[in-house]
Design a protein around this motif. Structure first.
Motif, PDB file in Angstrom:
ATOM      1  N   GLY A  31       0.827  -1.202   0.000  1.00  0.00           N
ATOM      2  CA  GLY A  31       0.000   0.000   0.000  1.00  0.00           C
ATOM      3  C   GLY A  31       0.856   1.245   0.000  1.00  0.00           C
ATOM      4  N   SER A  32       1.670   1.425  -1.040  1.00  0.00           N
ATOM      5  CA  SER A  32       2.655   2.497  -1.013  1.00  0.00           C
ATOM      6  C   SER A  32       2.025   3.851  -1.313  1.00  0.00           C
ATOM      7  CB  SER A  32       3.759   2.226  -2.034  1.00  0.00           C
ATOM      8  OG  SER A  32       3.231   2.224  -3.346  1.00  0.00           O
ATOM      9  N   VAL A  33       2.679   4.898  -0.781  1.00  0.00           N
ATOM     10  CA  VAL A  33       2.348   6.276  -1.125  1.00  0.00           C
ATOM     11  C   VAL A  33       3.664   7.030  -1.165  1.00  0.00           C
ATOM     12  CG1 VAL A  33       1.961   6.956   1.278  1.00  0.00           C
ATOM     13  CG2 VAL A  33       0.968   8.308  -0.533  1.00  0.00           C
ATOM     14  N   ARG A  34       3.818   7.916  -2.082  1.00  0.00           N
ATOM     15  CA  ARG A  34       5.063   8.658  -2.193  1.00  0.00           C
ATOM     16  C   ARG A  34       4.932   9.922  -1.357  1.00  0.00           C
ATOM     17  NH1 ARG A  34       8.174   6.136  -5.535  1.00  0.00           N
ATOM     18  NH2 ARG A  34       9.742   7.783  -5.472  1.00  0.00           N
ATOM     19  N   ALA A  35       5.813  10.062  -0.380  1.00  0.00           N
ATOM     20  CA  ALA A  35       5.693  11.175   0.550  1.00  0.00           C
ATOM     21  C   ALA A  35       7.051  11.817   0.786  1.00  0.00           C
ATOM     22  CB  ALA A  35       5.118  10.698   1.881  1.00  0.00           C
ATOM     23  N   ASN A  36       7.084  13.127   0.816  1.00  0.00           N
ATOM     24  CA  ASN A  36       8.277  13.866   1.212  1.00  0.00           C
ATOM     25  C   ASN A  36       8.336  13.918   2.725  1.00  0.00           C
ATOM     26  OD1 ASN A  36       9.238  14.792  -1.429  1.00  0.00           O
ATOM     27  ND2 ASN A  36       7.311  15.921  -1.490  1.00  0.00           N
ATOM     28  N   ILE A  37       9.528  13.745   3.259  1.00  0.00           N
ATOM     29  CA  ILE A  37       9.684  13.796   4.710  1.00  0.00           C
ATOM     30  C   ILE A  37      10.613  14.935   5.114  1.00  0.00           C
ATOM     31  CG2 ILE A  37      10.512  12.583   6.752  1.00  0.00           C
ATOM     32  CD1 ILE A  37       9.552  10.019   5.612  1.00  0.00           C
ATOM     33  N   GLY A  38      11.839  14.906   4.603  1.00  0.00           N
ATOM     34  CA  GLY A  38      12.824  15.889   5.034  1.00  0.00           C
ATOM     35  C   GLY A  38      13.183  16.876   3.943  1.00  0.00           C
ATOM     36  N   PRO A  39      13.999  17.891   4.283  1.00  0.00           N
ATOM     37  CA  PRO A  39      14.380  18.902   3.295  1.00  0.00           C
ATOM     38  C   PRO A  39      15.443  18.416   2.324  1.00  0.00           C
ATOM     39  CG  PRO A  39      15.417  19.363   5.413  1.00  0.00           C
ATOM     40  CD  PRO A  39      14.505  18.215   5.633  1.00  0.00           C
ATOM     41  N   TYR A  40      16.163  17.339   2.664  1.00  0.00           N
ATOM     42  CA  TYR A  40      17.217  16.819   1.812  1.00  0.00           C
ATOM     43  C   TYR A  40      17.055  15.308   1.657  1.00  0.00           C
ATOM     44  CZ  TYR A  40      19.138  21.334   3.245  1.00  0.00           C
ATOM     45  OH  TYR A  40      19.304  22.662   3.514  1.00  0.00           O
ATOM     46  N   ASN A  41      17.806  14.781   0.700  1.00  0.00           N
ATOM     47  CA  ASN A  41      17.649  13.374   0.342  1.00  0.00           C
ATOM     48  C   ASN A  41      18.129  12.411   1.438  1.00  0.00           C
ATOM     49  OD1 ASN A  41      16.846  14.404  -2.077  1.00  0.00           O
ATOM     50  ND2 ASN A  41      18.654  13.755  -3.228  1.00  0.00           N
ATOM     51  N   PHE A  42      17.344  11.415   1.717  1.00  0.00           N
ATOM     52  CA  PHE A  42      17.776  10.250   2.490  1.00  0.00           C
ATOM     53  C   PHE A  42      16.791   9.124   2.241  1.00  0.00           C
ATOM     54  CE2 PHE A  42      14.736  12.107   5.433  1.00  0.00           C
ATOM     55  CZ  PHE A  42      14.190  11.044   6.132  1.00  0.00           C
ATOM     56  N   ASN A  43      17.226   7.917   2.478  1.00  0.00           N
ATOM     57  CA  ASN A  43      16.369   6.738   2.351  1.00  0.00           C
ATOM     58  C   ASN A  43      16.127   6.131   3.728  1.00  0.00           C
ATOM     59  OD1 ASN A  43      16.150   6.907  -0.396  1.00  0.00           O
ATOM     60  ND2 ASN A  43      17.787   5.427  -0.812  1.00  0.00           N
ATOM     61  N   ILE A  44      14.990   5.485   3.874  1.00  0.00           N
ATOM     62  CA  ILE A  44      14.701   4.724   5.091  1.00  0.00           C
ATOM     63  C   ILE A  44      15.053   3.266   4.822  1.00  0.00           C
ATOM     64  CG2 ILE A  44      12.927   3.969   6.701  1.00  0.00           C
ATOM     65  CD1 ILE A  44      11.439   6.561   6.116  1.00  0.00           C
ATOM     66  N   SER A  45      15.935   2.725   5.630  1.00  0.00           N
ATOM     67  CA  SER A  45      16.387   1.347   5.458  1.00  0.00           C
ATOM     68  C   SER A  45      15.702   0.435   6.471  1.00  0.00           C
ATOM     69  CB  SER A  45      17.913   1.278   5.659  1.00  0.00           C
ATOM     70  OG  SER A  45      18.231   1.430   7.040  1.00  0.00           O
TER      71      SER A  45
END
Length: 840
Positions: free
Chosen positions: A715-729
């Motif tokens: 059930g994915s949704v594309r969401a912005n979280i922070g001001p710069y790039n990072f991935n959640i591992s």
């Protein structure tokens, strides 16, 4: 362009019928298709036991197939109750969550027709090695539990969900396979756990044990040389496929967000044999699943076949006479495992085909010690069978009725009972004596081990005479009421103390310095809730710490049912730092019987499971370390459920919950920091739409602290979280005592207003962190490094980026576990993140 981080929506819900939601505890009723399915099951004398580590590990499609297509006696043994998982529907954790997940499993089993078992193993959280799991659980203790269940259940085949190695993906998973394979042999060995034999079990050798291989999570362990079967068939009698049954069953795991869509069509399951002879044509190769396996039962199968052949769907009562004859024939067989199982099945079919409906209910929510309760007994014989009600028994009541029952006429009466002092309060049996270290529950009664839950507090025995033969059925006394929205409701009826004692807050910080001003949060609030009526009753309150108790005060009140009496006192007057966690006790005399009470009656209520009640003594965690805070106002966006807001309030912050409408530029200006609850981006799609508002809040000088989110659910949704790039591992540090390395000793997050040292990472519980950030943009700093044994260090548990005048924080650190547990270093670190200074 900002990176759009893939996160997932957990609230994927499969719509269930109103019955499944509201009437889970209602007395079961059966239509003719159900009865016919049960008649066919009379001819099947085979059993299968499935073993894994947690609730939701089970292969629900395969269980549904075994129980409803093969008609085998089918069981699932979950070694743990899922206490260490996370919760998507509320803030319950630990023991509370284990209680919820126990009932979710039982709800699933009511749907797929499988029986449920547990061991004494406690889910202490994610584990990366089977060695750790077996050490914490106590290998021999949990092995003995599995052996005990096998010797009682006597499965012909045993199936594990996981392999006993790293492919299992979790130390608990691998350990469940290791123990199951050891138990396969140990259960048959009379020298293993011989103390069990005095309880009536005997050594039992299953024919084979197999691993149900899988293809999920990017790990395909199936192969064409493995035995396979199609478990996705359609059952015309039930009007559903096994994949559809499985979806409804699996969707009961709502606390884990495991709602799934129904699957239709063929679906193959694969098996690798790990013990015993490998099957060639059937998993039950070499197992006689007919009446031939029972001594002296040669005449039984023809009787069963004749009943099936002559069954009339519109008139099941026409089968009663032959079922009674079959019941008598089975009774005359030599005593054996299958004789007893099938005798109970035949008895149940006689009741169903006769149209007998019986219940014992009360309008009292609880049975209170030293008080009376009233039970309504109700019977209706809804089909034209020869049935009379011979008697009803409950406690000392034994009603000799001999009442002929007319078709579809109600027969009812009521009786009053006293809960005497010797009646124990209802407490989940695995919680009665606590936990050994962190690995397993203490259970002193061998015969309780394996059971999914307690038996009912009270059971009524209804004896009917059907075609001249006495049939006795057991009905639990249930609390019955009418909800204006949900309608008729049935819930468990339990025994409780006359008083419930709660103490709040659960954590007291005794040394807070807020904005350079010392503040004192010293008051403890005690609530005494009464479940009795008692005029002019003296209550005496005591402060209990270790074995010492100090008198606080006494008062005389008129106790009224369901009323709460509030008291408060200064903690500092009684607390001794050298002793353990304190609690509160109340002495009272009701009906001239003095008693002391400490337990608080905890209640958990969700629509998809029965009401849950249990006792726990409210302990007060005292944080003596100095915690300096800066700022006052916190905005909190609740996530999947945690208790962090209460902890923030104990730190002296004003906390306001924010919903979608509250997240506006003008509203956010008032807050020193905004904190999102665990998995907030997983459960609130609207947070993506508020991205620019939150980023502008940071840019203008605010601090946004995002607790962990996940990236591994449907059930994915594309969401912005922070001001710069990072991935959640998926990186996590599961060892709560893992070394923490301070990588950036000069950073404000570790220095202002509290100086963070290695000592602040002492006495943490369950784990350090989960779902680390990785592939960090260069704007991020990562002040901490940590890792589990034999793994590389990760610096993604806490990452911070300056943005405009403010700061963004992503915290995989499990503050949601540490703060409610009173871990002082976690409080100090959280205070620093809230206080991150503005950038010039």
């Amino acid at each position: 362009m900002q990176q759009r981080i893939l996160v997932w929506i957990f609230f994927v819900m499969v719509l269930l019928s109103f019955n499944n939601l509201s009437f889970a505890q209602a007395p079961a009723t059966y239509n003719s298709a159900d009865i016919y399915q049960q008649l066919k099951k009379l001819d099947v004398l085979g059993s299968v036991l499935y073993i894994a580590a947690h609730p939701d590990d089970e292969n629900t499609r395969l269980l549904a197939y075994f129980a409803n297509d093969g008609l085998y006696r089918t069981g699932y043994m979950s070694l743990t109750r899922g206490d260490g998982g996370q919760n998507l529907i509320g803030d319950e954790q630990g023991i509370d969550l284990g209680l919820i997940r126990t009932q979710e499993l039982l709800s699933a089993r009511r749907i797929d027709g499988t029986e449920q078992f547990f061991s004494r193993a406690y889910d202490f959280g994610f584990s990366k090695s089977s060695d750790e799991a077996l050490r914490f659980w106590n290998h021999d203790k949990i092995l003995s539990d599995i052996v005990w269940v096998i010797r009682n259940f006597q499965p012909d085949i045993i199936i594990t969900r996981f392999p006993g190695d790293a492919r299992a993906g979790h130390g608990h998973h691998a350990a469940s396979s290791i123990l199951a394979n050891e138990a396969f042999a140990a259960a048959a060995d009379p020298t293993k756990f011989p103390e069990q034999f005095k309880y009536g079990v005997k050594p039992w050798q299953a024919k084979r044990i197999l691993w149900n291989t899988f293809n999920f999570g990017g790990n395909n362990t199936t192969s064409n040389d493995q035995f396979k079967l199609d478990a996705g068939g359609y059952n015309a009698l039930l009007g559903t496929s096994y994949g559809e049954i499985a979806a409804k069953s699996r969707s009961q795991h709502k606390s884990q967000g495991f709602g799934v869509s129904a699957q239709r069509g063929e679906s193959y399951e694969f098996f690798a044999t790990t013990g015993g002879d490998a099957p060639t044509s059937s998993l039950f190769d070499g197992v006689d699943t007919t009446w031939q396996r029972v001594n002296g039962a040669t005449s039984i199968q023809p009787q069963v076949d004749a009943i099936i052949k002559s069954f009339q769907f519109e008139h099941p009562e026409n089968s009663v006479n032959d079922l009674v004859k079959l019941y008598t024939s089975v009774q005359q067989l030599p005593d054996s495992y299958w004789k007893n199982k099938k005798l109970n099945e035949v008895k149940q079919l006689i009741v169903e085909c006769s149209g007998i409906y019986a219940e014992a209910t009360t309008e009292n929510e609880f049975a209170v010690q030293q008080q009376k309760f009233n039970v309504q007994f109700f019977v209706n014989k809804r089909l034209n069978a020869d049935v009379s009600l011979k008697n009803v028994q409950l406690l000392s009541m034994d009603s000799a009725l001999n009442q002929n029952l007319s078709t579809d006429k109600n027969y009812n009466f009521s009786h009053s009972f006293l809960v005497d002092d010797a009646t124990p309060v209802t407490q989940p049996y695995w919680l009665q004596y606590g936990i050994d270290s962190i690995g397993s529950f203490r259970v002193k009664d061998q015969q309780l081990i394996g059971k999914p839950q307690n038996d009912a507090a009270y059971n009524a025995l209804f004896t009917f005479t059907v075609n001249g033969t006495d049939i006795t059925i057991n009905k639990p006394v249930q609390y019955k009421f009418t909800d204006p929205v949900k309608g008729e409701m049935y819930e468990p009826f339990i025994v409780i103390h006359p008083l419930s004692i709660s103490a709040q807050p659960s954590v007291v910080l005794t040394n807070i310095k807020q904005n350079d001003q010392s503040i004192k949060i010293d008051e403890v609030h005690t609530q005494v809730k009464s479940y009795v009526e008692s005029a002019q009753t003296k209550l005496k309150l005591f402060f209990v710490q270790d074995k010492d108790s100090s008198f606080i005060r006494d008062t005389t009140v008129d106790l009224e049912y369901n009323q709460v009496y509030d008291f408060s006192f200064p903690l500092s007057k009684y607390y001794k730092a050298s002793k353990g966690q304190p609690s509160v006790a109340v002495e009272v005399s009701i009906n001239n019987k003095p008693e002391s009470y400490t337990g608080d009656l905890h209640s958990i209520q969700y629509d998809h499971i029965p009401y849950i009640h249990y006792y726990a003594t409210d302990k007060i965690h005292v944080v003596n370390a100095q915690v300096k805070t800066v700022g006052k106002h916190i905005g909190y966006i609740a996530g999947a459920g945690d208790k962090l807001p209460e902890s923030l309030q104990q730190m002296g912050y004003d906390v306001k919950f924010l919903n979608e409408k509250d997240v506006t530029p003008s509203s956010l200006k008032q807050f020193d920091a905004i904190i999102t609850g665990v998995r907030a981006y997983n459960v609130h799609e609207w947070l993506n739409e508020k991205y620019s508002v939150l980023m502008n809040y940071i840019k203008d000088g605010g601090n946004l602290i995002v607790q962990y989110n996940t990236n591994n659910q449907i059930g994915s949704v594309r969401a912005n979280i922070g001001p710069y790039n990072f991935n959640i591992s998926r990186t996590r540090v599961t060892e709560e005592n893992a070394d923490v390395h301070i990588l950036l000793p000069e950073t404000a997050a570790l220095n202002y207003p509290n100086k963070i040292t290695n000592a602040d990472f002492n006495n943490w519980i369950q784990e350090r962190s989960t779902y680390h950030a990785e592939q960090l943009d260069s704007h991020f700093e990562a002040p901490l490094g940590m890792h589990d044994v034999n793994e590389p260090e990760s610096n993604g548990a806490l990452v911070i980026a300056k943005y405009g005048k403010g700061n963004f924080v992503y915290a995989g650190i499990v503050f949601f576990r540490q703060l409610p547990a009173g871990v002082d270093g976690a409080y100090r670190l959280m205070a620093n993140l809230i206080a991150l200074p503005q950038n010039k």
